[in-house]
Every structure is written in structure tokens, then in C-alpha cells.
Design an enzyme around this catalytic site. Sequence first.
Site, short mmCIF file in Angstrom:
data_model
loop_
_atom_site.label_atom_id
_atom_site.label_comp_id
_atom_site.label_asym_id
_atom_site.label_seq_id
_atom_site.Cartn_x
_atom_site.Cartn_y
_atom_site.Cartn_z
N ASN A 64 50.30 152.88 3.91
CA ASN A 64 49.72 153.72 3.22
C ASN A 64 49.44 154.68 2.14
OD1 ASN A 64 50.63 157.51 2.69
ND2 ASN A 64 50.34 157.13 4.98
N LYS B 19 48.21 160.64 -2.49
CA LYS B 19 48.81 161.92 -0.65
C LYS B 19 49.06 163.31 -1.30
CE LYS B 19 48.79 159.81 2.41
NZ LYS B 19 48.06 159.39 2.75
N ASP C 175 55.86 157.66 3.87
CA ASP C 175 55.41 156.75 5.50
C ASP C 175 56.60 156.39 5.84
OD1 ASP C 175 54.90 159.63 5.68
OD2 ASP C 175 52.75 159.23 6.64
#
Length: 290
Positions: free
Chosen positions: A24, A58, A251
Site C-alpha cells: 500500500n 497516504k 491497510d
Amino acid sequence: MDSSVALFNQLKNAEPFFLLAGPNVIESEEHVMKMAKRIKDVTSKLGLKLVFKSSFDKANRTSSKSFRGPGLEEGLKILEKVKLTYDLPIVTDVHESSQCEAVGRVADIIQIPAFLCRQTDLLAAAAKTGKIINIKKGQFCAPSVMVNSAEKVRLAGNQNVMVCERGTMFGYNDLIVDPRNFEWMREANCPVVADVTHALQQPAGKKLDGGGVASGGLRELIPCIARTSVVVGVDGLFMEVHDDPLSAPVDGPTQWPLRHLEELLEELIAIARVSKGKRPFKIDLTPFRD
């Protein structure tokens, strides 16, 4: 632009599907390099076209205290090293128009996050890099919205666009994948990708000790959503993969374990090859609506 067109054509013609995969977020240079090598080893063995994915930032984490990644400058240096070392195309996401030019110098595919899929200025800025644009469908959007989002990229002068299904909100803390969307999104007249990992998020559905919430997920159902996707006949799969999902800073509940990647891809390839669900990019559904 020529290299983008060549890669876009490779992806459109990939059989039985192409794969966008990786952790991720960039946790460290060492980790990303290891993951790129091991994922490429698997896909090369199976004959799949791979585009390596990881994020440098992110920006939409549930909590401001959560790990976000190394940032734009350091993250792009790491992704460029992956690209040159392993001869892999790169996909990463942008959150602001100001990031697009720098990201376009490294990434082969610029990904538009689902929350931002309607942001005209962001789509236009990404399009003007000449790179392939992968637009994730908003969790709050009907599939028809993707026709307009893809058209915004084309009107900015870039024909190399893909659209990606990543689930639709089902209540407050859950997502559901409607397989009909894979057909309806073809009305955008471009390749359709299935994000089989984010589609199993449970947004802000996990209560934390001491207060607060985080996103949970249903990792065990990733094979179910992936099988459904290839039966319907998507052009590509998006899959976040980690060597230790339980310790992943972002995640973890929806990243697929690296040790099980090969066996899952083998199954999906077999399903895709016998399935009659593969469709051309444009299908006229008008006769079936009466």
C-alpha cells in the site's frame, strides 16, 4: 507520450489480464525493493504483465496520527530505483494538482484516488503529464460518473485512461462490489480494472483501544472478489500485497499475503482463460434495456 501509448497498448492487449500490485505505502526503500523483486518473480513465472504499485503519501488516512509514507521527494526516488533496478513500470497516486508534474517524471501510470475521482483540475493536471491515468471510482459514485471522469482526461489531451472499481458504500462502515458495475463502466470506452483489496475495506469500522477508529477489512474475501472480477472479464486487477500484513502500517486488513500470491494468481488465470466473460472495450447495452 510514445512510451505511454506503447504501455497502454500492452495493458489493453494483456492476456488474461494485467496486474497492478505492491504494498500500500512505501515503508522503506529496503522493503519496497524486496517486494518488487518477489512480486516480479511471481508474475514473470506466470506470464502476467506487472505494474508495481506503492504510495509515497497516504493523504487520506483515517487519523492524522497514522503513518503516511516518506513523502513526495523521497518516495519518488525510491520508486525510480525500483523502476530502473527491476525494469518495471510504476503506478502511484496523487492527491494534489501540484504533485502531477513531478510524479509524471517517474510514474508510468498516475492513479486518481476514489475520493478525488470528480476533481476536474486534478484530472486535467494528471492528464497533461501524458502518462496513463487510472481513475478509481468513488465509493459514493454511480458507475456512470466514470464516463465523465474519463472524458475529462481525454479533453485535456490524453487518450490513455483506465477506470477502476473499488466498491460502493453499503451503510457507514462497509463496502460492497456490484459486478454490474464492471459492465456499466465499459461505457467509459476504456480498460476496466478491479481493485480487489480496497473493495474489502470497512472504512472507520474498527474501534481502537483508548478511543478513536481505524479502517478494518475482510482479507479472507479477496479471492472471492478477485474470482468474480475475472469471471465478468475485467482487463486488469489491482491488488495490494504485503509480506507481513499483520504488521503493515497502512491497510493491513486488506493486503494480500505475499506467500499466497502465486497460488491465487494461478487460480485466477485458470478462471479467466476458461471464462467467456471477457468483453471488448465497448459493448452496446441498448438492445437489452427495453
